[in-house]
Design a protein around this motif. Structure first.
Motif, short mmCIF file in Angstrom:
data_model
loop_
_atom_site.label_atom_id
_atom_site.label_comp_id
_atom_site.label_asym_id
_atom_site.label_seq_id
_atom_site.Cartn_x
_atom_site.Cartn_y
_atom_site.Cartn_z
N HIS A 77 0.86 -1.18 0.00
CA HIS A 77 0.00 0.00 0.00
C HIS A 77 0.90 1.23 0.00
O HIS A 77 1.95 1.25 0.64
CB HIS A 77 -0.89 -0.02 1.24
N GLY A 78 0.48 2.26 -0.73
CA GLY A 78 1.30 3.46 -0.84
C GLY A 78 1.61 4.10 0.50
O GLY A 78 2.62 4.79 0.64
N CYS A 79 0.76 3.88 1.50
CA CYS A 79 0.99 4.53 2.80
C CYS A 79 2.11 3.86 3.57
O CYS A 79 2.60 4.41 4.55
CB CYS A 79 -0.30 4.58 3.62
N VAL A 80 2.50 2.66 3.15
CA VAL A 80 3.67 1.99 3.76
C VAL A 80 4.61 1.60 2.63
O VAL A 80 5.07 0.47 2.54
CB VAL A 80 3.27 0.75 4.60
N ARG A 81 4.89 2.57 1.78
CA ARG A 81 5.62 2.23 0.56
C ARG A 81 7.01 1.69 0.86
O ARG A 81 7.57 0.94 0.07
CB ARG A 81 5.69 3.42 -0.39
N GLU A 82 7.56 2.05 2.03
CA GLU A 82 8.89 1.55 2.37
C GLU A 82 8.88 0.04 2.60
O GLU A 82 9.93 -0.60 2.63
CB GLU A 82 9.44 2.28 3.60
N SER A 133 -2.13 4.54 -5.72
CA SER A 133 -1.77 4.49 -4.31
C SER A 133 -1.16 3.16 -3.90
O SER A 133 -1.19 2.80 -2.74
CB SER A 133 -3.01 4.81 -3.47
N SER A 134 -0.62 2.41 -4.87
CA SER A 134 0.09 1.16 -4.56
C SER A 134 1.51 1.26 -5.06
O SER A 134 1.77 1.89 -6.08
CB SER A 134 -0.57 -0.03 -5.28
N VAL A 135 2.42 0.61 -4.37
CA VAL A 135 3.78 0.48 -4.89
C VAL A 135 3.72 -0.45 -6.10
O VAL A 135 3.24 -1.58 -5.98
CB VAL A 135 4.72 -0.09 -3.81
N GLU A 169 8.21 4.87 9.67
CA GLU A 169 9.42 5.29 8.97
C GLU A 169 9.09 6.45 8.03
O GLU A 169 9.82 7.43 7.94
CB GLU A 169 9.98 4.09 8.18
N LEU A 170 7.97 6.33 7.32
CA LEU A 170 7.53 7.38 6.39
C LEU A 170 6.06 7.68 6.66
O LEU A 170 5.18 7.19 5.96
CB LEU A 170 7.69 6.91 4.94
N ALA A 174 4.30 9.20 3.14
CA ALA A 174 4.99 8.64 1.98
C ALA A 174 4.53 9.31 0.69
O ALA A 174 3.39 9.75 0.56
CB ALA A 174 4.72 7.14 1.90
N CYS A 197 4.26 8.07 -3.03
CA CYS A 197 4.32 6.80 -3.77
C CYS A 197 3.93 7.03 -5.22
O CYS A 197 2.83 7.51 -5.49
CB CYS A 197 3.38 5.78 -3.12
N ILE A 198 4.84 6.72 -6.13
CA ILE A 198 4.48 6.72 -7.55
C ILE A 198 3.88 5.36 -7.85
O ILE A 198 4.55 4.33 -7.74
CB ILE A 198 5.71 6.97 -8.43
N GLY A 199 2.59 5.35 -8.18
CA GLY A 199 1.89 4.08 -8.31
C GLY A 199 1.81 3.55 -9.73
O GLY A 199 1.83 2.35 -9.96
N ARG A 215 0.39 8.90 -4.97
CA ARG A 215 -0.29 9.44 -3.79
C ARG A 215 0.73 10.21 -2.97
O ARG A 215 1.89 9.82 -2.84
CB ARG A 215 -0.98 8.35 -2.97
N THR A 273 -1.78 6.21 8.55
CA THR A 273 -1.20 7.00 7.46
C THR A 273 -1.95 6.83 6.14
O THR A 273 -1.61 7.46 5.15
CB THR A 273 0.28 6.61 7.23
#
Lengths: 424, 424
Positions: free
Chosen positions: A221-226, A279-281, B262-263, B266, B268-270, B290, B367
């Motif tokens: 999920h983009g909100c935890v992209r790490e 909004s997804s990695v 951590e972020l 974030a 995120c380029i989806g 996002r 997040t």
């Protein structure tokens, strides 16, 4: 007018019907003969009808697609249910060399019509130029060949060797039509392919193979992209590796025919597709491109060089090391091809060009793919590219050809046919 | 069992029908209620029917889409011809605070079904987990609320304040359904949104705005790629600029609720789309992503910060300087939102969680975007996120929720309703 023309040659040049050529080219442009479309075959029927009217012996046949596509040199990108072959022969007396004039009727899509000033599927003439999809690439070259032959007939000339006009489908997506004509046994002692060369005589052509690189990441999920791995970010080192590979490959000596090119063997990434939700990695990136291959280079070794460059870039990255990108080779597979510059067809074409136009002939290699490599490598037919217009104007909006080029090419082809095949 | 429960509370917890909850969740998962699909409204009808059977006063209405979409806080990504609103009220005696339980029925697409081990549109139970699209996000949370209310009714309890269950469409693509419910006048003194929080009590939520960056290059045939400008290559400095911007923004202090991330914000380029032909230099690249926005941050200023970073990267590049990329903001526009941690709904939820599960309550910010910001910012309703499961399992293959979480959340919600609304 140069002094070197014979009275017969003068008569033939005078018989060239430029108005007829432009009208006929306009008819062909009006057929949206996209590769794989029914109109591709309609255009073939249109050409066959014209050549039949001109008294050629026309072989028009349904190509046996499974058989042709099973040939190792066959490549294609679009699906076809039917494909028509057309080879027309003007039989000579039998005591001269035969010459093949090859042109394709298929065209690439018009793209965004809004970015055209002229309608793509209609020939528009303005300031000495003809605009329209295929007006340049390469219905114009095909028309030059047809109207050069027509002038020879109008002038009442009988050739010694056979003249063949080969109209083909499927050039843009890999050359299926020319290969089918070869497999059907249509040959000649030499060939001219009327692709756009800016009136350069081109006895050599670099190759181009299509590649597809797939980079895998890890979705999140983009909100935890790490917690994910972006395939878009992981493509960056691959991009760098390809640029560096291109630099290395183009620093090599490619001989005098290619010395004026900055990148005779360009590596071009043409498309990139990654991810499906903002909004997804993105866990997958697919890049497609064309890989220039030098004349004289073994295409398989060249492919290995790209694969090795991608593998090396992956080995240098902690993620890609364990998730190596894949490299596929697909669609257009244009090997390089060349004919010795001292072959008679090259020499005759060069001198005919000078005699027809008064300008010196310039010999250049071409860097784009065409059916030349099939005629040369599969058919073993010495071949040369020579045609009107600039390849840079192909495949883009407001594609056009200069009418002055059409005239120069038609005259040059007429003289070349007379001299190469011989006159009874 | 904790000693702090009253006999009434014991009776309610004992009345929770977990088998019924799982069966009902399975019915909902079997409705492929993709945002914008007819099934999205079918799921709403299914929920409305259930709440009607339970004796709630159900307001089920066709949302006036043009009116709602004209609201400045409205955002959406998928087209809808019809959208159903469902708000069910269990009227209290009138002398207690009202509580709203909000959940959405819309789900994101299943993606590549081949990458699922379980069928996406059918609830599969294995090792205490329920798998299926929406099983986690967030049909499960909605079912917990419905079955908490059912237990209160089964136990014969009459509440003092009203209890409302708000079932909405369109959360995934921007929150149209919750906004429509607010505009229709459905309010309460506080709200709980049953999004996946891993049983954390989440009184704050970072924002996320969708962006679209378009990079323009210059088309050219791949064989003369040096005459073109690749939009793919020109995207690289923009990518770097976004990574650097993300680093800068996340180095800021985001307070204790977000310190474990951590972020927390974030970028995120989806998705990336560039070019349409392997052998052409791509003249356009479109990247969507996002953009995380911090609690307390002005979203418009945050947007300007991204736009400035892109503009600066463009100014540093000789091509982009004259052909600046465009930044658009589109679709999901989730502003941040927060409720004071000392608000009664936060305190009641936290203590109910401990009493229902024996575990200490952990307060965290979330997040990801949700409808919380609409309830808080537009509705001025103090709200908290609390639900079963982990957001990392959402929007991916084999989405699942633990049945143990369903039980814990249903128990916690039941106690919270009893304590917040009060019992006659």
């Amino acid at each position: 007018m140069p002094q070197t023309l014979t009275p017969t040659e003068h008569r033939v040049l005078a018989a060239i019907d430029m108005d007829g050529l432009i009208a006929y080219l306009s008819e062909l442009v009006a057929i949206p003969s996209l590769g794989g479309s029914p109109e591709e075959n309609l255009a073939q029927e249109h050409v066959a009808a014209q050549l039949t009217r001109m008294g050629f012996e026309v072989d028009s046949w349904q190509i046996d697609l499974p058989t042709v596509q099973a040939h190792p040199a066959c490549s294609w990108e679009v699906a076809r249910e039917a494909a028509l072959g057309v080879v027309a022969t003007l039989p000579g007396a039998g005591d001269g060399p035969s010459l093949l004039l090859n042109g394709h009727v298929d065209v690439v899509p018009a793209g965004d019509v809004a970015s055209w000033r002229f309608p793509p599927w209609q020939a528009s003439i303005e300031n000495g130029r003809i605009y329209g999809r295929g007006a340049l690439d390469m219905k114009s070259g095909l028309c030059c060949a047809i109207f050069a032959a027509k002038a020879i007939q109008t002038a009442g000339i009988r050739l010694r060797g056979d003249l063949r006009i080969q109209s083909v489908v499927g050039e843009e997506d890999g050359g299926l039509g020319t290969l089918a004509s070869l497999l059907r046994g249509h040959r000649a002692d030499a060939a001219i392919i009327m692709e756009p060369t800016e009136l350069r005589v081109a006895p050599a052509q670099a190759g181009a193979h299509n590649f597809r690189i797939t980079v895998r990441g890890l979705a999140a999920h983009g909100c935890v992209r790490e917690e994910g791995v972006s395939a878009v970010e992981k493509f960056v080192p691959i991009q760098h590796a390809l640029l560096e590979l291109e630099r290395r490959r183009n620093a090599r000596d490619h001989g005098p025919l290619f010395m004026h090119y900055e990148l005779p063997n360009a590596i071009c990434i043409g498309t990139v597709r990654a991810g499906n939700w903002a909004s997804s990695v993105p866990d997958t990136l697919v890049a497609e491109g064309r890989y220039g291959i030098a004349v004289g280079e073994d295409p398989l070794l060249a492919r290995h060089e790209l694969e090795a460059a991608v593998a090396q870039a992956a080995a240098d990255d902690s993620w890609l090391r364990d998730h190596p990108p894949t490299v596929e080779w697909w669609g257009g597979t244009f090997d390089p091809g060349a004919t010795p510059v001292d072959h008679p067809v090259v020499a005759e074409l060069a001198s005919a060009l000078t005699d027809a136009t008064g300008a010196p002939a310039i010999l250049n290699g071409m860097t784009y793919g065409s059916d030349m490599r099939l005629l040369v490598n599969v058919g073993q037919i010495p071949s040369v590219l020579f045609g009107p217009g600039d390849i840079r104007r192909a495949h883009c909006p407001d594609e056009y050809v200069d009418i002055a080029d059409l005239r120069a090419v038609t005259r040059t082809l007429a003289l070349t046919v007379l001299r190469f095949c011989g006159v009874v």
